[in-house]
Scaffold this motif. Structure first.
Motif, PDB file in Angstrom:
ATOM      1  N   LYS A  64      59.773  48.303  58.229  1.00 28.32           N
ATOM      2  CA  LYS A  64      59.557  47.199  59.161  1.00 28.32           C
ATOM      3  C   LYS A  64      60.886  46.476  59.410  1.00 28.32           C
ATOM      4  O   LYS A  64      61.628  46.191  58.464  1.00 28.32           O
ATOM      5  CB  LYS A  64      58.533  46.218  58.601  1.00 28.32           C
ATOM      6  CG  LYS A  64      57.145  46.810  58.397  1.00 28.32           C
ATOM      7  CD  LYS A  64      56.205  45.785  57.790  1.00 28.32           C
ATOM      8  CE  LYS A  64      54.835  46.380  57.550  1.00 28.32           C
ATOM      9  NZ  LYS A  64      53.904  45.401  56.934  1.00 28.32           N
ATOM     10  N   VAL A  65      61.188  46.193  60.677  1.00 32.32           N
ATOM     11  CA  VAL A  65      62.422  45.503  61.025  1.00 32.32           C
ATOM     12  C   VAL A  65      62.125  44.442  62.082  1.00 32.32           C
ATOM     13  O   VAL A  65      61.058  44.424  62.692  1.00 32.32           O
ATOM     14  CB  VAL A  65      63.491  46.484  61.556  1.00 32.32           C
ATOM     15  CG1 VAL A  65      63.928  47.450  60.483  1.00 32.32           C
ATOM     16  CG2 VAL A  65      62.967  47.234  62.774  1.00 32.32           C
ATOM     17  N   ASP A  66      63.104  43.563  62.290  1.00 32.73           N
ATOM     18  CA  ASP A  66      63.028  42.588  63.378  1.00 32.73           C
ATOM     19  C   ASP A  66      64.409  42.515  64.029  1.00 32.73           C
ATOM     20  O   ASP A  66      65.281  43.348  63.751  1.00 32.73           O
ATOM     21  CB  ASP A  66      62.559  41.223  62.876  1.00 32.73           C
ATOM     22  CG  ASP A  66      63.378  40.712  61.702  1.00 32.73           C
ATOM     23  OD1 ASP A  66      64.565  41.070  61.606  1.00 32.73           O
ATOM     24  OD2 ASP A  66      62.834  39.961  60.874  1.00 32.73           O
ATOM     25  N   VAL A  67      64.647  41.508  64.869  1.00 26.00           N
ATOM     26  CA  VAL A  67      65.895  41.442  65.609  1.00 26.00           C
ATOM     27  C   VAL A  67      67.098  41.278  64.696  1.00 26.00           C
ATOM     28  O   VAL A  67      68.194  41.747  65.005  1.00 26.00           O
ATOM     29  CB  VAL A  67      65.836  40.297  66.646  1.00 26.00           C
ATOM     30  CG1 VAL A  67      65.756  38.957  65.943  1.00 26.00           C
ATOM     31  CG2 VAL A  67      67.026  40.349  67.592  1.00 26.00           C
ATOM     32  N   SER A  68      66.931  40.620  63.549  1.00 24.52           N
ATOM     33  CA  SER A  68      68.062  40.414  62.641  1.00 24.52           C
ATOM     34  C   SER A  68      68.245  41.580  61.684  1.00 24.52           C
ATOM     35  O   SER A  68      69.353  42.081  61.490  1.00 24.52           O
ATOM     36  CB  SER A  68      67.889  39.114  61.856  1.00 24.52           C
ATOM     37  OG  SER A  68      66.682  39.149  61.111  1.00 24.52           O
ATOM     38  N   SER A  69      67.162  42.042  61.076  1.00 20.44           N
ATOM     39  CA  SER A  69      67.284  43.135  60.109  1.00 20.44           C
ATOM     40  C   SER A  69      67.471  44.485  60.786  1.00 20.44           C
ATOM     41  O   SER A  69      67.935  45.430  60.156  1.00 20.44           O
ATOM     42  CB  SER A  69      66.044  43.185  59.210  1.00 20.44           C
ATOM     43  OG  SER A  69      64.876  43.460  59.982  1.00 20.44           O
TER      44      SER A  69
ATOM     45  N   VAL B  89      64.399  45.831  70.783  1.00 18.32           N
ATOM     46  CA  VAL B  89      64.045  45.210  69.505  1.00 18.32           C
ATOM     47  C   VAL B  89      62.813  45.922  68.959  1.00 18.32           C
ATOM     48  O   VAL B  89      61.706  45.753  69.480  1.00 18.32           O
ATOM     49  CB  VAL B  89      63.777  43.708  69.674  1.00 18.32           C
ATOM     50  CG1 VAL B  89      63.376  43.097  68.340  1.00 18.32           C
ATOM     51  CG2 VAL B  89      65.004  43.005  70.237  1.00 18.32           C
ATOM     52  N   ALA B  90      63.024  46.736  67.933  1.00 18.47           N
ATOM     53  CA  ALA B  90      61.942  47.548  67.390  1.00 18.47           C
ATOM     54  C   ALA B  90      61.184  46.796  66.308  1.00 18.47           C
ATOM     55  O   ALA B  90      61.698  45.842  65.709  1.00 18.47           O
ATOM     56  CB  ALA B  90      62.505  48.846  66.830  1.00 18.47           C
ATOM     57  N   ARG B  91      59.964  47.212  66.085  1.00 16.84           N
ATOM     58  CA  ARG B  91      59.152  46.658  65.000  1.00 16.84           C
ATOM     59  C   ARG B  91      59.247  47.523  63.750  1.00 16.84           C
ATOM     60  O   ARG B  91      59.144  47.030  62.641  1.00 16.84           O
ATOM     61  CB  ARG B  91      57.698  46.533  65.441  1.00 16.84           C
ATOM     62  CG  ARG B  91      57.477  45.534  66.562  1.00 16.84           C
ATOM     63  CD  ARG B  91      56.008  45.435  66.904  1.00 16.84           C
ATOM     64  NE  ARG B  91      55.766  44.458  67.963  1.00 16.84           N
ATOM     65  CZ  ARG B  91      54.567  44.192  68.465  1.00 16.84           C
ATOM     66  NH1 ARG B  91      53.491  44.827  68.006  1.00 16.84           N
ATOM     67  NH2 ARG B  91      54.440  43.288  69.423  1.00 16.84           N
ATOM     68  N   THR B  92      59.402  48.829  63.945  1.00 17.62           N
ATOM     69  CA  THR B  92      59.553  49.745  62.812  1.00 17.62           C
ATOM     70  C   THR B  92      60.587  50.805  63.164  1.00 17.62           C
ATOM     71  O   THR B  92      60.756  51.170  64.329  1.00 17.62           O
ATOM     72  CB  THR B  92      58.226  50.455  62.475  1.00 17.62           C
ATOM     73  OG1 THR B  92      57.769  51.189  63.623  1.00 17.62           O
ATOM     74  CG2 THR B  92      57.175  49.480  62.028  1.00 17.62           C
ATOM     75  N   ILE B  93      61.267  51.275  62.153  1.00 13.21           N
ATOM     76  CA  ILE B  93      62.139  52.446  62.304  1.00 13.21           C
ATOM     77  C   ILE B  93      61.710  53.464  61.255  1.00 13.21           C
ATOM     78  O   ILE B  93      61.235  53.090  60.167  1.00 13.21           O
ATOM     79  CB  ILE B  93      63.629  52.074  62.176  1.00 13.21           C
ATOM     80  CG1 ILE B  93      63.910  51.434  60.802  1.00 13.21           C
ATOM     81  CG2 ILE B  93      64.055  51.140  63.287  1.00 13.21           C
ATOM     82  CD1 ILE B  93      64.575  52.328  59.833  1.00 13.21           C
ATOM     83  N   THR B  94      61.849  54.740  61.583  1.00 11.14           N
ATOM     84  CA  THR B  94      61.447  55.806  60.670  1.00 11.14           C
ATOM     85  C   THR B  94      62.683  56.549  60.211  1.00 11.14           C
ATOM     86  O   THR B  94      63.505  56.962  61.029  1.00 11.14           O
ATOM     87  CB  THR B  94      60.470  56.779  61.352  1.00 11.14           C
ATOM     88  OG1 THR B  94      59.342  56.042  61.853  1.00 11.14           O
ATOM     89  CG2 THR B  94      59.971  57.826  60.371  1.00 11.14           C
ATOM     90  N   VAL B  95      62.819  56.721  58.897  1.00  9.09           N
ATOM     91  CA  VAL B  95      63.989  57.377  58.322  1.00  9.09           C
ATOM     92  C   VAL B  95      63.562  58.657  57.616  1.00  9.09           C
ATOM     93  O   VAL B  95      62.400  58.815  57.227  1.00  9.09           O
ATOM     94  CB  VAL B  95      64.712  56.442  57.330  1.00  9.09           C
ATOM     95  CG1 VAL B  95      65.274  55.228  58.048  1.00  9.09           C
ATOM     96  CG2 VAL B  95      63.769  56.000  56.214  1.00  9.09           C
TER      97      VAL B  95
ATOM     98  N   SER C 255      67.183  44.850  54.898  1.00  9.86           N
ATOM     99  CA  SER C 255      68.080  44.681  56.037  1.00  9.86           C
ATOM    100  C   SER C 255      68.873  45.964  56.219  1.00  9.86           C
ATOM    101  O   SER C 255      69.193  46.654  55.244  1.00  9.86           O
ATOM    102  CB  SER C 255      69.034  43.502  55.806  1.00  9.86           C
ATOM    103  OG  SER C 255      68.320  42.297  55.624  1.00  9.86           O
ATOM    104  N   LEU C 256      69.167  46.293  57.472  1.00 10.38           N
ATOM    105  CA  LEU C 256      69.876  47.531  57.786  1.00 10.38           C
ATOM    106  C   LEU C 256      71.280  47.231  58.278  1.00 10.38           C
ATOM    107  O   LEU C 256      71.520  46.234  58.951  1.00 10.38           O
ATOM    108  CB  LEU C 256      69.115  48.324  58.851  1.00 10.38           C
ATOM    109  CG  LEU C 256      67.636  48.601  58.576  1.00 10.38           C
ATOM    110  CD1 LEU C 256      67.030  49.396  59.716  1.00 10.38           C
ATOM    111  CD2 LEU C 256      67.456  49.332  57.266  1.00 10.38           C
ATOM    112  N   SER C 257      72.205  48.127  57.946  1.00 10.40           N
ATOM    113  CA  SER C 257      73.581  48.035  58.403  1.00 10.40           C
ATOM    114  C   SER C 257      73.946  49.372  59.041  1.00 10.40           C
ATOM    115  O   SER C 257      73.840  50.423  58.393  1.00 10.40           O
ATOM    116  CB  SER C 257      74.522  47.717  57.235  1.00 10.40           C
ATOM    117  OG  SER C 257      75.874  47.724  57.660  1.00 10.40           O
ATOM    118  N   LEU C 258      74.323  49.346  60.326  1.00 13.42           N
ATOM    119  CA  LEU C 258      74.591  50.573  61.068  1.00 13.42           C
ATOM    120  C   LEU C 258      75.907  51.200  60.621  1.00 13.42           C
ATOM    121  O   LEU C 258      76.929  50.516  60.504  1.00 13.42           O
ATOM    122  CB  LEU C 258      74.633  50.266  62.568  1.00 13.42           C
ATOM    123  CG  LEU C 258      74.791  51.459  63.520  1.00 13.42           C
ATOM    124  CD1 LEU C 258      73.613  52.414  63.384  1.00 13.42           C
ATOM    125  CD2 LEU C 258      74.897  50.956  64.964  1.00 13.42           C
TER     126      LEU C 258
END
Length: 286
Positions: free
Chosen positions: A137-142, A199-205, A225-228
Motif C-alpha cells: 500500500k502506498v500514497d502520494v508521499s510513500s 498517484v497509486a494506491r498499491t504497487i506490486t513487487v 516508504s519507497l525510494s526510487l
C-alpha cells in the motif's frame, strides 16, 4: 459314346470359362468401387494449420517446439488460425509470445489464445522462477509522488516502534529492510506505458517467499516508504537504521546511561499461599 463324351467335355469347358469370366468381372467391379471410394475421400479439401503439440498453460511462452502442422478440413477451419510459420513466428522478430488460454494437445493455435509479439500475459509472465508477487500500500508521499512505473526498482524503508524499547529514549525507528526490488505493476497496470505521474494506491513487487514474509510483517507493524533507484545505479545500499536521537544528534539521557552502566540487581521470588495469606520468599535467580 465318344461323341457324347466329347460334347460333355466341350460344355464343361465352356461353363468353366464362363465362371472364370464372371468372377473376373466381379473382382474388377469391386476394385473400381474401392478406387472410387478412395478418390471420393481424397477430394475433401483440407488446409495446413498449426496446432499445439502438448498442453499449453496460461502464461507460458510459446515456442516453435510447442507447435506442429496438421491437415484440417477447410470447411471447418476455425477463425484466426495460423497457416504460415511467418504469421506465428515473424522472421527477425525475437519478441516472445505467451499463452492466454489453456490449450490441449492438437488444439488449433488461434489469435485469441496467444499474445502478440512482445506483449505479456500479465503478472505470471513477468515473474521469474522462485519469485512471488506482493502488493504494498502506498500514497502520494510513500509512493514517490506517483512517479513509479512497472519495471522500476525501489528500496523499501520501515518506520515503526520496536516493542520493549524505552519510548522516551528511542521513539520511532526507520530502517532499510529491502533494496533494489523490482516493480511489476502499479495499481492494475502491468505495462510500462504510463506517460504521466499517477498517484497509486498499491504497487506490486516481485520478491522471494522470505521477502514476502518480511514485507508482510513490516506492513502490519509499521509504515513502509519507497525510494526510487536509478536505472543505471548498480550500487547496493548498506544497512541503514535511524532513530530520533541519532537523527537530531542528541546524547543519551543521563539517567538512562547511568541505568545501563549500573543495572539494578535482579531479585527473584516465589509466592506461596498458606491459608488465606500469601508468603513471598526470595530465591536465587537462574
Amino acid at each position: 459314346m465318344r461323341a457324347v463324351f466329347g460334347l460333355v467335355l466341350i460344355v464343361g469347358v465352356a461353363l468353366a470359362g464362363f465362371a472364370v469370366f464372371m468372377v473376373k468381372d466381379f473382382l474388377g467391379q469391386q476394385a473400381k468401387m474401392a478406387a472410387a471410394q478412395a478418390k471420393q475421400v481424397e477430394t475433401v479439401p483440407t488446409k495446413t494449420i498449426y496446432v499445439a503439440k502438448r498442453q499449453l498453460k496460461y502464461g507460458e511462452e510459446l515456442t516453435q517446439a510447442d507447435v506442429r502442422q496438421v491437415a484440417w478440413p477447410a470447411a471447418a477451419l476455425p477463425e484466426g488460425v495460423y497457416t504460415e510459420k511467418e504469421q506465428l513466428f515473424p522472421a527477425g522478430d525475437a519478441r516472445p509470445r505467451y499463452v492466454l488460454r489453456l490449450m490441449e494437445p492438437s488444439e488449433a493455435i488461434m489469435e485469441v489464445k496467444i499474445t502478440k509479439p512482445g506483449e505479456d500475459a500479465g503478472l505470471t509472465s513477468r515473474l521469474e522462477k522462485g519469485m512471488r508477487a506482493f502488493a504494498i500500500k502506498v500514497d502520494v508521499s510513500s509512493g514517490v509522488s506517483g512517479f513509479l512505473r512497472p519495471g522500476d526498482r525501489v528500496d523499501v524503508y520501515w518506520t515503526g516502534r520496536v516493542e520493549g524499547f524505552d519510548r522516551n529514549s528511542n521513539g520511532d525507528v526507520t530502517k532499510l529492510i529491502e533494496t533494489g526490488i523490482k516493480l511489476v505493476a502499479v495499481d492494475q497496470t502491468s505495462g510500462g506505458t504510463i506517460s504521466e505521474a499517477v498517484v497509486a494506491r498499491t504497487i506490486t513487487v516481485a520478491v522471494n517467499p522470505q521477502q514476502v514474509a518480511a514485507l508482510a510483517q513490516a506492513q502490519s507493524t509499521g509504515r513502509l516508504s519507497l525510494s526510487l533507484v536509478g536505472n543505471h545505479d548498480d550500487t547496493v545500499a548498506e544497512a541503514i537504521e535511524v532513530d530520533q536521537r541519532s537523527l537530531l544528534g542528541l546524547a543519551e539521557a543521563p539517567q538512562i546511561q547511568e541505568a545501563r552502566e549500573h543495572p539494578e540487581e535482579e531479585i527473584c521470588t516465589i509466592r506461596t499461599r498458606r491459608g488465606s495469606d500469601v508468603v513471598e520468599t526470595q530465591i536465587a535467580c537462574n
